[in-house]
Write an enzyme that holds these catalytic residues in place. Structure first.
Site, short mmCIF file in Angstrom:
data_model
loop_
_atom_site.label_atom_id
_atom_site.label_comp_id
_atom_site.label_asym_id
_atom_site.label_seq_id
_atom_site.Cartn_x
_atom_site.Cartn_y
_atom_site.Cartn_z
N GLU A 50 0.81 -1.22 0.00
CA GLU A 50 0.00 0.00 0.00
C GLU A 50 0.85 1.27 0.00
OE1 GLU A 50 -0.57 -2.63 1.91
OE2 GLU A 50 -2.69 -3.20 1.76
N PHE A 112 -11.59 -7.61 13.47
CA PHE A 112 -10.48 -8.02 12.61
C PHE A 112 -10.15 -6.92 11.60
CE2 PHE A 112 -9.00 -10.16 8.66
CZ PHE A 112 -7.76 -10.55 9.14
N GLN A 113 -8.90 -6.59 11.49
CA GLN A 113 -8.41 -5.53 10.59
C GLN A 113 -9.07 -4.18 10.84
OE1 GLN A 113 -8.31 -7.09 6.48
NE2 GLN A 113 -6.22 -7.81 6.91
N LYS A 162 -17.54 -1.10 5.53
CA LYS A 162 -17.90 -2.09 4.53
C LYS A 162 -19.41 -2.17 4.29
CE LYS A 162 -17.25 -6.88 3.15
NZ LYS A 162 -16.63 -8.18 3.45
N MET A 479 24.12 9.71 2.87
CA MET A 479 23.94 10.95 3.59
C MET A 479 24.19 10.76 5.08
SD MET A 479 23.52 14.08 3.01
CE MET A 479 22.57 14.61 1.58
#
Lengths: 597, 164
Positions: A50, A112-113, A162, A479
């Protein structure tokens, strides 16, 4: 027309004219994905992580000026997207990020999630929404696009539970033509009195500098900036984010300013009596030590965001509004001055700047047989005729690209300036390629950064987005190593990367072309060969000098006239240059310590 | 020089709006001395009053950053003009004659009264300027069992108002 929530999400995108959605499916967005499947207008790009989706959408947005769109699932889908959202936020890039959420009935139950996406993203978005009713989706989407793209642009998150995307629940759909938000009215045109005041300062200035930033790119005001600068004959410096708005090859351009800016740009800022800041926000990497910033200058500041004005540096003439109309106002006023505006007034200032320029502050060792990273960028410039889109990751290679690839057009230089996100370059390059399929796209990166979003090589094969990856591989987190050399007496704590993969083979494993370039004489031919393969992604692993540093450098917290110069520049160590006012110049020794492995 | 400011904000009455304000203060390391919020007679709007301390530059930034929040509709700095400020406090003490006499003995324009009384306990309701409340509370001898204060609210006097 009656549509389900999932269909409304996609139909809204269609009505917004969205071409690509960068995303990754999961439980809470399955209804939306089913709606995607049943239409052809909005194309979905399946990334591999993602974070890659947000950076790709970001690269798409930066290079095209259109908002980037992301679709991810709840929980880890959303948290993985956060780095990309914050990256876009810091650089004011318009993104609309749609995140799935658990069904309304279980929000707050640690389902969940489930994660509090609105809570997690709040500090790094322009605004976010949790949509609670299917009937609100269309209007919320319209608001999201309006907010993301207007005023000071930025990412907007739309979190959709959802159950309100359920295909069995249909509601009437109408996409609003416009939205009116009583609490959000971004200023467009500037106050004319303030512009007049600014012009009065401009007429009198003897040592002026135009300091232009990313706001000029975002505000599509590149043309106006060019006209204003040419009319005034003032020197122009640009921030890392602004590069390309004013042509990098123009003689009025004195280079980037700030921590790794040119000697002439920083000295001009320090010696200036008038700074015209345009769409720039006085970032700490630009200002250096605040109390010694432009000690003798009056400051005019044009910015669309009132909160950017006098945030760190107090300014004399603030002008709030979009850069473009304000510059047009200013131009009209200056042009009406006609002959009374004396362009030669600042000729002594130009002579001084030319003297600073002659010091050749970015000189590097061109005789050596090792591959210097600067050399690779110079060859890249040559091979692409200076007209490629160049994305970068974060570190030394980013600065080398900014210094040695002069951009003549806006939106060609794509980098994470504010957040400094390693892993940005590759997915961003993919996004650029989606927006500009016929253009040459190069991703300048390093062996550290590239491994942070490497998985997108797979996406690039699937969607056939050929990009040339310029991996400046010096075996160090360059760097970090440079700072450790300068400020920690060469104690290279964990900046050495052992056990690097064979990038050539790795690229081949992903179905791309891999090259390893170990000889300086091979750099240009290899680049030509790679760019000739128009339809292939080529991973070019350049084994570069492991000890090269980025110069000049203003160490953190130091002032503009306190720069560390390259060993190969014309500066003599600790010698005051009589003609160079009171610059304090330090030259680094050639010797470097090796890391203890 | 740091000074106390009372900032009144009209805020969209939406879930999460308050957390945007409080999140802004913590993220940017601004002080909040008190914060009070409730819906207005227009149910789509909340009115939030916050007391903060900072230099003129910091206060200016706070106001700009607040205005930048999408849910903030409008705000005023009450400290910029002549304004009225009030705070309400409830305190519970053990039943005692001295306290009863103290309340009875206050000037008639002082807003203090005994609101609840049982055999053993008194609840006293006070309202007034923050400093008056501070003084009153510190002047109490004996144990205070509980105190609850609302934080400051305020209005500009005269014509200046915070309305849509």
């Amino acid at each position: 027309m009656e549509l389900s929530g999932g269909e409304i999400v996609i139909q809204s995108l269609k009505d917004e004219g969205v071409e690509y959605v960068f995303g990754y499916p999961g439980g809470c967005v399955l209804h939306i994905y089913d709606a995607i499947f049943q239409q052809q207008d909005v194309k979905h790009v399946l990334v591999r992580h993602e974070q890659g989706a947000t950076h790709a959408a970001d690269g798409y947005a930066r290079s095209s000026g259109k908002p980037g769109v992301v679709l991810v699932t709840s929980g880890p889908g959303a948290t993985n997207a956060v780095t990309g959202i914050a990256t876009a936020y810091m650089d004011s890039i318009p993104l609309v990020v749609i995140t799935g959420q658990v069904p309304r009935a279980v929000i707050g139950t640690d389902a969940f999630q489930e994660v509090d996406t609105v809570g997690i993203t709040r500090p790094c978005v322009k605004h976010n929404f949790l949509v609670k009713d299917v009937a609100d989706i269309a209007e919320t989407m319209k608001k999201a696009f309006f907010l993301a793209t207007s005023g000071r642009p930025g990412p907007v998150v739309v979190d959709i539970p959802k159950d309100i995307t359920d295909p069995n629940v249909k509601v009437p759909y109408r996409y609003p033509e416009e939205v009116n938000m009583r609490s959000y009215k971004p200023t467009v045109s500037g106050n004319i009195g303030q512009t007049r005041k600014a012009v009065a300062f401009i007429k009198e200035a003897k040592r002026p500098v135009i300091y232009s930033g990313g706001g000029v790119v975002l505000g599509e005001a590149s043309e106006e900036l060019r006209r204003l600068s040419r009319t005034l004959n003032f020197p122009v410096t640009q921030t890392l984010m602004g590069l390309g708005a004013f042509p990098g090859t123009d003689s009025q351009f004195v280079g980037m300013l700030g921590m790794h800016g040119t000697y002439e740009a920083n000295m001009a800022m320090h010696g200036s009596d008038l700074i015209i800041a345009i769409g720039a926000r006085f970032d700490d990497r630009v200002t250096g030590k605040i109390t010694e910033f432009c000690p003798n200058a009056k400051i005019i500041h044009i910015d669309v965001d009132p909160a950017s004005i006098s945030k760190t540096i107090t300014v004399d003439v603030p002008i709030v509004g979009q850069v473009k109309p304000i510059l047009l106002d200013m131009l009209a006023q200056i042009e009406s001055l006609g002959e009374t505006f004396d362009r030669e007034r600042i000729s002594a200032w130009w002579s001084q700047i030319d003297e600073w320029r002659a010091m050749d502050c970015m000189a590097y060792d061109k005789k050596t047989s090792t591959i210097k990273p600067q050399y690779v960028i110079e060859q890249l410039y040559k091979v692409t005729n200076g007209d490629a889109f160049v994305t970068s990751d974060v570190g030394q290679h980013q600065m080398f690209a900014a210094q040695f690839y002069p951009f003549d057009k806006p939106r060609r230089w794509i980098n994470s300036g504010g957040l400094g996100t390693m892993g940005f370059g590759l997915p961003a390059a993919m996004g650029v390629k989606f927006a500009n399929p016929d253009a040459d796209v190069a991703c300048v990166t390093g062996e550290g950064s590239i491994q942070m979003c490497l998985q997108e090589l797979s996406t690039m094969l699937q969607y056939d987005t050929p990009v040339k990856i310029i991996n400046l591989n010096n075996g160090y987190l360059g760097m970090v190593r440079q700072w450790q050399e300068f400020t920690y007496k060469g104690r290279y704590s964990h900046s050495y990367m052992d056990a690097l993969p064979d990038f050539k083979k790795l690229a081949e494993a992903y179905g791309h072309v891999g090259m390893q370039i170990t000889k300086k004489t091979d750099v240009e031919p290899a680049l030509r060969e790679a760019f000739a393969m128009k339809d292939r992604t080529v991973f070019m692993d350049f084994l570069t000098d492991s000890k090269e540093n980025v110069y000049p450098m203003i160490e953190a917290g130091k002032a503009h006239n306190n720069m560390v110069m390259a060993p190969s520049s014309k500066f003599k160590a600790d010698t005051a240059q009589s003609s160079l006012s009171s610059a304090s110049v330090k030259r680094m020794p050639d010797g470097h310590k090796k890391a203890a492995l | 020089m740091s000074r106390q400011h009372i900032i009144s904000v009209l805020l969209e009455n939406e879930s999460g709006a308050l957390s945007r304000v409080s999140g802004l203060f913590s993220a940017r390391a601004y002080n909040i001395e008190s914060l009070t919020v409730a819906p207005t007679q227009d149910p789509t709007l909340s009115r939030l009053t916050l007391v903060t301390v900072g230099s003129e530059e910091t206060i200016e930034q706070i106001k700009k950053q607040l205005n930048k929040l999408i849910d903030v509709v409008k705000l005023i700095d009450l400290s910029e003009s002549f304004s009225l400020e009030r705070e309400l406090a409830l305190l519970k003490v053990k039943q005692n004659d001295a306290m009863v006499q103290k309340i009875d003995g206050l000037a008639t324009d002082a807003l203090a009264r005994i609101t609840d009384e049982t055999d053993d306990y008194l609840i006293i309701e006070l309202s007034g300027e923050k400093l008056w409340l501070d003084d009153f509370l510190s002047s109490i001898e004996g144990e205070i069992i509980e105190v609850v204060r609302t934080g400051v609210i305020g209005l500009s006097r005269g014509e200046r108002s915070l309305t849509l």
